[in-house]
Design an enzyme around this catalytic site. Structure first.
Site, PDB file in Angstrom:
ATOM      1  N   GLU A 121       0.801  -1.227   0.000  1.00 15.16           N
ATOM      2  CA  GLU A 121       0.000   0.000   0.000  1.00 15.16           C
ATOM      3  C   GLU A 121       0.835   1.280   0.000  1.00 15.16           C
ATOM      4  OE1 GLU A 121      -4.019  -1.739   2.167  1.00 15.16           O
ATOM      5  OE2 GLU A 121      -2.693  -0.423   3.322  1.00 15.16           O
ATOM      6  N   GLU A 172      -5.198  -8.819   0.881  1.00 23.46           N
ATOM      7  CA  GLU A 172      -5.890  -8.538   2.145  1.00 23.46           C
ATOM      8  C   GLU A 172      -7.376  -8.406   1.867  1.00 23.46           C
ATOM      9  OE1 GLU A 172      -4.563  -5.208   4.469  1.00 23.46           O
ATOM     10  OE2 GLU A 172      -2.436  -5.717   4.227  1.00 23.46           O
TER      11      GLU A 172
END
Length: 504
Positions: A204, A414
């Protein structure tokens, strides 16, 4: 007497069974349509199911074992930054309990474990001196995973820059980070690559740029109005550019030096919330697409096409760094697969675009977030205020990547939801809402796969309740409950749901 002893024995057996059921939590949960038609066999033959964590959130031993501090250590130890002034000094103590955790994964029928390496546990100063105690820890973890038949998926960076590099070089604002990260990555490839075949460079990077340099809520707490200084209109773009160049340099090193012998692959993990137009109006449709471009396109367009999205070039103008021809060549095609962290969705309301005074990356989007349509919420809210449960957002994200970017290999790295901190242990264990979450999101993922999306795996976030960044220990994402007084682990209903789903 014999009958009495038999009755006593029966009572004892029943009592033990009830205690076991209470502890497991899932055993006493009603199971109508428990699996929802899902099974391992319903997914492609080599599809991988795993769970995920990150180093600072679970390892503990933050100031021990030769590890140097990261920017998150300094941040969490500054009063007022994290809920309850909590930190990751101990976290779930996976450093000492990794065998217990791997055994749990095995018992729940998972194939793989996605974890991150703490850069400062390997290089306490971010460069130079190697901490052999840290190397030994990751060797032990990797070896035990393989011993138990669980495939390691290793992420090299999950928010936790060595503090020494932030102080010495200014962190991700410095183009030198590409060289520093590549040397760190090279060491990991050389040391662990004979056993690790699935790598990710960054987790991220967009979130780091957004929260660390635009909004200033996360380390290094830089923004236009922040005490530490910064410029929300320029620094996020510089940081993102340096992340992309660092990723590309590390992948180039792997491909030229290690890939032929090790036969591994390297990807990157990007977050992607789905953006749906609030209406069919031209403005709303354009806003939704603009949001996708500023969110996922910021990274995927360079990785797939070698340049930033056109709308970003048009709106951000000279604040958006430019790739040289050589950099564009290095970045384009530099991911063997794309990791996607997918949680939620929102509606987008548009406006007539205007050339405005630059204030921030967030403002450059020129959109309005909306979480209800015609009075109906987009979905129920989890504990986190940003996390609305919107299963069809999973389908939207995966299908969009297939259609816009030529169907690259994707791994859902995720996906999960959190519980609040004020529940009883029994309530944590009976996490039926999370069971519904996973069942519904995986159903939407399967739909996308059935329609041709090239998805190779899925990782639930998270294996354990852990240190959840700004929320500390007040947000519980784990499928396994952790008692932070004793550090005992107790699988929740959702853990047993995965166990049952992955049996067949």
């Amino acid at each position: 007497m014999a009958a009495r002893r038999a009755n006593c024995a029966l009572v004892l057996v029943l009592a033990l069974a009830l205690l076991a059921a209470r502890d497991a939590g899932a055993a006493a949960v009603p199971k109508p349509n428990w699996l929802g038609g899902l099974s391992r066999a319903a997914f492609p033959k080599r599809f991988v199911f795993g769970t995920a964590t990150s180093a600072y959130q679970v390892e503990g031993m933050a100031a021990s074992g030769g590890r140097g501090p990261s920017i998150w250590d300094a941040f969490a130890h500054t009063p007022g930054n994290v809920a309850g002034n909590q930190n990751g000094d101990v976290a779930t103590d996976q450093y000492h309990r990794y065998k217990e955790d791997v055994n749990l994964m095995k018992s729940l029928n998972f194939d793989a474990y996605r974890f991150s390496i703490s850069w400062s546990r390997i290089f306490p100063d971010g460069e130079g001196r190697v901490n052999q105690e840290g190397v030994a820890y990751y060797n032990n973890l990797i070896n035990y995973l393989l011993q138990k038949g669980i495939t390691p998926y290793v992420n090299l960076y999950h928010y936790d820059l060595p503090l020494a590099l932030e102080k010495k070089y200014g962190g991700w604002l410095n183009a030198k980070m590409a060289d520093l990260f590549t040397e760190y990555a090279d060491f990991c490839f050389k040391t662990f690559g004979n056993r690790v075949k699935h790598w990710f460079t960054f987790n991220e990077p967009r979130i780091v740029a957004l929260l660390g340099y635009d909004q200033g809520t996360n380390p290094p707490k830089r923004c236009t109005k922040c005490a530490a200084g910064g410029n929300s209109a320029t620094e996020p773009y510089i940081v993102a550019h340096n992340f992309l160049l660092s990723h590309a340099a590390a992948v180039a090193r792997y491909r030229t030096k290690y890939q032929a012998a090790q036969q591994g692959k390297v990807g990157i993990v990007l977050d992607f919330n789905w953006y749906e137009a609030l209406s069919n109006s031209t403005e709303d449709q354009a806003a939704a697409q603009r949001a996708r471009d500023f969110h996922i396109g910021w990274y995927l367009d360079p990785l797939i096409n070698g340049h930033y999205p056109q709308i970003m070039q048009d709106l951000v103008k000279d604040r958006l760094p430019k790739f040289t021809p050589e950099q564009a060549r290095l970045v384009k095609g530099s991911a063997d697969y794309i990791g996607i962290n997918q949680y939620t969705a929102s509606y987008m309301k548009g406006q007539q675009l205007m050339q405005q005074t630059p204030t921030s990356y967030s403002a450059d989007w020129q959109v309005t977030y909306v979480f209800a349509k015609n009075g109906k919420p987009i979905g129920p809210q989890a504990n986190s205020n940003w996390l609305y449960i919107v299963p069809w957002g999973m389908y939207g994200c995966v299908n969009y990547i297939k259609q816009k970017y030529g169907n690259p290999t994707v791994v859902i790295t995720e996906n999960g939801m959190d519980q609040p901190a004020n529940l009883s242990r029994d309530q944590y264990l009976r996490d039926t809402t999370r069971v519904h979450f996973y069942r519904s999101y995986l159903t939407q993922l399967k739909k996308a796969i059935d329609e041709g999306a090239n998805v190779a795996g899925y990782f639930a976030w998270s294996l354990l309740d852990n240190f959840e960044w700004l929320s500390g220990y007040t947000s519980k994402f784990g499928i396994v409950y952790v008692d932070f007084n004793t550090l005992e682990r107790h699988p929740k209903a959702s853990a047993y749901w995965f166990r049952d789903m992955l049996k067949h």
